[in-house]
Design a protein around this motif. Sequence first.
Motif, short mmCIF file in Angstrom:
data_model
loop_
_atom_site.label_atom_id
_atom_site.label_comp_id
_atom_site.label_asym_id
_atom_site.label_seq_id
_atom_site.Cartn_x
_atom_site.Cartn_y
_atom_site.Cartn_z
N GLU A 145 0.67 9.11 50.32
CA GLU A 145 -0.40 9.45 49.42
C GLU A 145 -0.59 10.61 49.33
OE1 GLU A 145 -2.71 8.44 53.46
OE2 GLU A 145 -2.24 7.35 51.92
N ASN A 146 -0.44 11.84 50.41
CA ASN A 146 -0.70 13.17 50.76
C ASN A 146 0.22 14.03 49.50
OD1 ASN A 146 -2.84 12.61 52.25
ND2 ASN A 146 -1.31 13.06 54.00
N MET A 147 1.05 13.52 48.31
CA MET A 147 1.68 14.36 47.93
C MET A 147 2.54 14.51 48.02
SD MET A 147 0.19 12.38 45.01
CE MET A 147 -1.14 11.61 45.86
N ALA A 187 -3.07 17.80 46.32
CA ALA A 187 -1.62 18.52 46.27
C ALA A 187 -2.53 19.98 47.02
CB ALA A 187 -0.91 18.05 45.76
N GLY A 188 -3.21 20.25 45.53
CA GLY A 188 -3.84 21.53 46.20
C GLY A 188 -4.24 21.30 47.78
N PHE A 189 -5.05 21.03 47.94
CA PHE A 189 -5.46 20.52 49.23
C PHE A 189 -4.72 20.62 50.60
CE2 PHE A 189 -7.44 17.52 53.15
CZ PHE A 189 -8.12 19.15 53.55
N MET A 190 -3.44 20.17 50.63
CA MET A 190 -3.12 19.25 51.10
C MET A 190 -1.83 20.74 51.43
SD MET A 190 -3.67 16.91 53.07
CE MET A 190 -1.80 17.07 54.28
N ALA A 191 -1.48 21.66 51.29
CA ALA A 191 -1.11 22.70 50.30
C ALA A 191 -1.74 24.07 51.22
CB ALA A 191 -0.70 23.57 49.12
#
Length: 411
Positions: free
Chosen positions: A268-270, A301-305
């Motif tokens: 779910e976090n890509m 994805a941008g946030f997790m990256a």
Amino acid sequence: MEKKTEHYDVVVVGGGPAGMTAALYAGRARLKTLLIEKSLIGGMATYTSEIENYPGFPEPIDGIELMKTFDKQFRRFGVDVKLTDVRGVSIECDAKVVSTFRTDYIAKAVVISTGNKPRLTGAKNEEKFLNDKGISFCATCDAARNTGKRVMVIGSGDAAIEEGMFLTKFAKEVIVSVIHDEGKMDANKVAQEKALANPKMKFMWNTVVDSFEGDEMLKQVVLKNIKTGELQPVDIDTCFLFIGYVPNTKPFEGFVEMSNRGYIKTNENMETNVPGIFAVGDCRDKLLRQVATAVGDGAIAGFMAEKYVEEIDYVQHEIFGASGLIMAFIYNAVEAIDREYLARIEQVQREHSDRIGLRRIDIYKSDRIACRLEYTKTPSLIFMKNGNVIENVTDLANIEKKIADMVAAHA
């Protein structure tokens, strides 16, 4: 020719709505970000004539116009854009290498957003009429040139029926080949009702394409009735294929885990099965592929990256890059016993502050940093010197003495 190398925090592969959103989030977080797109910024969304279900637009909006607003917005945050084809992604030490023909882009995190491409029918002579020779995948692109002409649409999903209705604004007749029994389609009910009521649309049920015929240009589609086997030639000017899509994931085969249909699997976090590699949008294994869901994927994805880059920078500089003796205390802040040990360790460290450093690693929200130290349980105290692990201590009963002994031996 020797390849160039360029370094980035985040590289996004693919410039559809998911990729642009991921790049927007990464760029806004002040990460050095690159978006690579091999052909058209906006991806398949630019081929949609009317988008009615993207929030914030009460009236239908053209896909090209919507993607232009995406494009303008993400570039505000200093994202670099390269128009080139990615040949693959690999891992070298802790870095990700995104390879193109002339340049290797070294990144800390990579977001795969390569989307998909239209599926072909596999019928005879199909390849002969691709590339503007009579077979099209874009009603928006080719509707005007079919003004007053007779066209065929293959498929009965949302795209086929909605694009077919759009074509009726130009063509004199739109023939729809549907594999299902009469009255049964895969499109949403509203689209079905509108299509069946449209006098310019004619449906040929229980049919598939047997062959495409013509000389230099397509002139005829031969349909086959799947129940009777009867072949029925239909003279047309253009045939539009809307029978689904194939993910553009071939460059990543064997690198990240995929479904049996070639879509990239994520949580779910890509996150894919490879740390620091994320996948979003239509190339991801998921149920619904829409602009709205692509944007959601890209935002996550941008946030997790961003978090991933922060974590590896912290680990590299503050832990593995630290000189001298340090101890990394891995704990869960919600546990009372862990907080008690932290207080005791901080007290001892203050007494030896000139000889040993302390790094606090709380796993309450995420244990990513702790995992890089290969911890086995919490609480635990890992002693390191010049980036190398000396000992992992999980029995903290006499931790004050253990720290003093370690300082005496290694500081």
